[in-house]
Write a protein that holds these residues in place. Structure first.
Motif, mmCIF file in Angstrom:
data_model
loop_
_atom_site.group_PDB
_atom_site.id
_atom_site.type_symbol
_atom_site.label_atom_id
_atom_site.label_comp_id
_atom_site.label_asym_id
_atom_site.label_seq_id
_atom_site.Cartn_x
_atom_site.Cartn_y
_atom_site.Cartn_z
ATOM 1 N N ARG A 1 68.415 -2.131 -80.999
ATOM 2 C CA ARG A 1 69.555 -2.798 -81.619
ATOM 3 C C ARG A 1 69.202 -3.726 -82.775
ATOM 4 O O ARG A 1 70.099 -4.156 -83.499
ATOM 5 C CB ARG A 1 70.330 -3.595 -80.550
ATOM 6 C CG ARG A 1 71.008 -2.687 -79.531
ATOM 7 C CD ARG A 1 71.713 -3.446 -78.436
ATOM 8 N NE ARG A 1 72.468 -2.528 -77.601
ATOM 9 C CZ ARG A 1 73.759 -2.240 -77.788
ATOM 10 N NH1 ARG A 1 74.425 -2.815 -78.766
ATOM 11 N NH2 ARG A 1 74.367 -1.380 -76.999
ATOM 12 N N ARG A 2 67.922 -4.021 -82.952
ATOM 13 C CA ARG A 2 67.531 -4.927 -84.030
ATOM 14 C C ARG A 2 66.374 -4.336 -84.837
ATOM 15 O O ARG A 2 65.241 -4.809 -84.773
ATOM 16 C CB ARG A 2 67.152 -6.290 -83.453
ATOM 17 C CG ARG A 2 68.325 -7.066 -82.854
ATOM 18 C CD ARG A 2 69.374 -7.438 -83.913
ATOM 19 N NE ARG A 2 68.783 -8.227 -84.981
ATOM 20 C CZ ARG A 2 68.731 -9.563 -84.960
ATOM 21 N NH1 ARG A 2 69.225 -10.236 -83.931
ATOM 22 N NH2 ARG A 2 68.194 -10.216 -85.968
ATOM 23 N N PRO A 3 66.654 -3.274 -85.596
ATOM 24 C CA PRO A 3 65.585 -2.668 -86.398
ATOM 25 C C PRO A 3 65.014 -3.614 -87.432
ATOM 26 O O PRO A 3 63.892 -3.430 -87.901
ATOM 27 C CB PRO A 3 66.290 -1.468 -87.057
ATOM 28 C CG PRO A 3 67.742 -1.810 -87.032
ATOM 29 C CD PRO A 3 67.948 -2.591 -85.766
ATOM 30 N N ASP A 4 65.790 -4.657 -87.804
ATOM 31 C CA ASP A 4 65.295 -5.642 -88.761
ATOM 32 C C ASP A 4 64.139 -6.455 -88.201
ATOM 33 O O ASP A 4 63.362 -7.049 -88.956
ATOM 34 C CB ASP A 4 66.419 -6.595 -89.153
ATOM 35 C CG ASP A 4 67.001 -7.328 -87.949
ATOM 36 O OD1 ASP A 4 67.365 -6.653 -86.972
ATOM 37 O OD2 ASP A 4 67.086 -8.570 -87.990
ATOM 38 N N ALA A 5 64.010 -6.468 -86.868
ATOM 39 C CA ALA A 5 62.947 -7.243 -86.235
ATOM 40 C C ALA A 5 61.950 -6.378 -85.491
ATOM 41 O O ALA A 5 60.778 -6.738 -85.361
ATOM 42 C CB ALA A 5 63.557 -8.255 -85.262
ATOM 43 N N ALA A 6 62.394 -5.222 -84.989
ATOM 44 C CA ALA A 6 61.543 -4.403 -84.123
ATOM 45 C C ALA A 6 60.253 -3.978 -84.797
ATOM 46 O O ALA A 6 59.217 -3.812 -84.135
ATOM 47 C CB ALA A 6 62.320 -3.169 -83.657
ATOM 48 N N GLY A 7 60.268 -3.840 -86.111
ATOM 49 C CA GLY A 7 59.066 -3.438 -86.829
ATOM 50 C C GLY A 7 57.942 -4.444 -86.746
ATOM 51 O O GLY A 7 56.797 -4.140 -87.093
ATOM 52 N N GLY A 8 58.237 -5.642 -86.254
ATOM 53 C CA GLY A 8 57.211 -6.670 -86.138
ATOM 54 C C GLY A 8 56.103 -6.322 -85.172
ATOM 55 O O GLY A 8 55.032 -6.935 -85.223
ATOM 56 N N SER A 9 56.322 -5.351 -84.313
ATOM 57 C CA SER A 9 55.263 -4.928 -83.387
ATOM 58 C C SER A 9 54.166 -4.169 -84.116
ATOM 59 O O SER A 9 53.046 -4.056 -83.614
ATOM 60 C CB SER A 9 55.844 -4.056 -82.271
ATOM 61 O OG SER A 9 56.461 -2.898 -82.817
ATOM 62 N N LEU A 10 54.477 -3.643 -85.313
ATOM 63 C CA LEU A 10 53.502 -2.887 -86.100
ATOM 64 C C LEU A 10 53.199 -3.516 -87.448
ATOM 65 O O LEU A 10 52.119 -3.309 -87.997
ATOM 66 C CB LEU A 10 54.004 -1.450 -86.318
ATOM 67 C CG LEU A 10 54.229 -0.600 -85.065
ATOM 68 C CD1 LEU A 10 54.869 0.724 -85.449
ATOM 69 C CD2 LEU A 10 52.919 -0.363 -84.337
ATOM 70 N N ILE A 11 54.150 -4.287 -87.980
ATOM 71 C CA ILE A 11 54.006 -4.869 -89.320
ATOM 72 C C ILE A 11 53.849 -6.385 -89.189
ATOM 73 O O ILE A 11 54.791 -7.097 -88.793
ATOM 74 C CB ILE A 11 55.238 -4.536 -90.193
ATOM 75 C CG1 ILE A 11 55.448 -3.013 -90.240
ATOM 76 C CG2 ILE A 11 55.067 -5.089 -91.595
ATOM 77 C CD1 ILE A 11 56.758 -2.597 -90.885
ATOM 78 N N LYS A 12 52.672 -6.891 -89.491
ATOM 79 C CA LYS A 12 52.360 -8.304 -89.238
ATOM 80 C C LYS A 12 53.319 -9.287 -89.908
ATOM 81 O O LYS A 12 53.688 -10.293 -89.300
ATOM 82 C CB LYS A 12 50.920 -8.600 -89.654
ATOM 83 C CG LYS A 12 49.883 -8.010 -88.709
ATOM 84 C CD LYS A 12 48.482 -8.445 -89.076
ATOM 85 C CE LYS A 12 47.465 -7.910 -88.071
ATOM 86 N NZ LYS A 12 46.086 -8.343 -88.404
ATOM 87 N N PRO A 13 53.744 -9.057 -91.167
ATOM 88 C CA PRO A 13 54.668 -10.013 -91.780
ATOM 89 C C PRO A 13 55.997 -10.169 -91.036
ATOM 90 O O PRO A 13 56.690 -11.168 -91.209
ATOM 91 C CB PRO A 13 54.891 -9.436 -93.183
ATOM 92 C CG PRO A 13 53.653 -8.649 -93.469
ATOM 93 C CD PRO A 13 53.265 -8.050 -92.144
ATOM 94 N N LEU A 14 56.344 -9.173 -90.208
ATOM 95 C CA LEU A 14 57.594 -9.253 -89.450
ATOM 96 C C LEU A 14 57.393 -9.795 -88.040
ATOM 97 O O LEU A 14 58.360 -9.940 -87.290
ATOM 98 C CB LEU A 14 58.236 -7.864 -89.365
ATOM 99 C CG LEU A 14 58.730 -7.230 -90.662
ATOM 100 C CD1 LEU A 14 59.299 -5.844 -90.388
ATOM 101 C CD2 LEU A 14 59.767 -8.112 -91.345
#
Length: 211
Positions: free
Chosen positions: A44-57
């Motif tokens: 539900r929150r693709p704007d944040a979920a990428g933080g598991s792989l992308i350090k800046p997020l």
């Protein structure tokens, strides 16, 4: 007809409900509430979920996880059961199966196998074949950072290479168990390991398996 992803989703929600919000899981540092929040945020929150792989997020993901973890546990379970929002790509059956079959299977076992009295599930051959196909595609990604060679082998003799290197360790088991092993759940996976004893010990202890 129910898909594998749908089946594992509902099973995970039922297990989380039975366990309650503060039960242990195989995910280091996570209780069941944290795992439930992760599943909801991922969909539900693709704007944040990428933080598991992308350090800046990563910091954004941490904030959103805290926000969802603070929600009533029953609300999180309902969001898992009802699935992603209406216009999410996860609503498409093909996307759901591709993205969630393994995700929900692994997290279901994260809850089941954290209990002291767990036992392996009997999985049908079609599901095992599906898990094997996913494992073949992802094996090199999951094994890219490990300090030994690793070959994954089914009881029927099919193999896939997770990491080329020496010394080589061969893990033999059903696809469901090999998948858990490759996702870093070495202690909970029912596999037989062959190779040099020092290499086997190193592989069992490494934190580098998984995505």
């Amino acid at each position: 007809m129910s898909t594998f992803a749908k089946r594992e989703r509902l099973l995970l929600a039922d297990l989380l409900e039975t366990a309650g919000p503060d039960a242990p899981t195989l995910c280091e540092g996570w209780r069941t509430r944290d795992l439930a929040a992760h599943v909801v945020v991922r969909e539900r929150r693709p704007d944040a979920a990428g933080g598991s792989l992308i350090k800046p997020l990563a910091s954004r993901l941490d904030r959103v996880m805290e926000e969802y973890s603070a929600k009533p546990y029953e609300e999180l379970l309902q969001l898992i059961r009802t699935g992603p929002p209406r216009f999410s790509p996860f609503q498409l059956k093909q996307v759901d199966e591709a993205a969630n079959t393994v995700e929900f299977y692994v997290h279901t076992e994260d809850v089941r196998r954290a209990r002291p009295d767990w036992s392996p599930r009997e999985l049908d051959p079609v599901f095992q074949d599906t898990l094997w196909a996913r494992l073949e595609r992802a094996a090199r990604l999951m094994g890219r950072g490990i300090p030994t060679g690793l070959v994954l082998r089914r009881p029927n003799g099919q193999t896939t290479v997770a990491h080329r290197g020496t010394p080589v360790v061969t893990a033999t088991g059903e696809p469901s168990e090999l998948l858990l092993f490759a996702y870093g759940r070495q202690d909970a996976a029912k596999v037989e390991l062959e190779g040099e004893q020092e290499a086997i010990a190193t592989l069992r202890e490494t934190k580098r398996l998984g995505i």
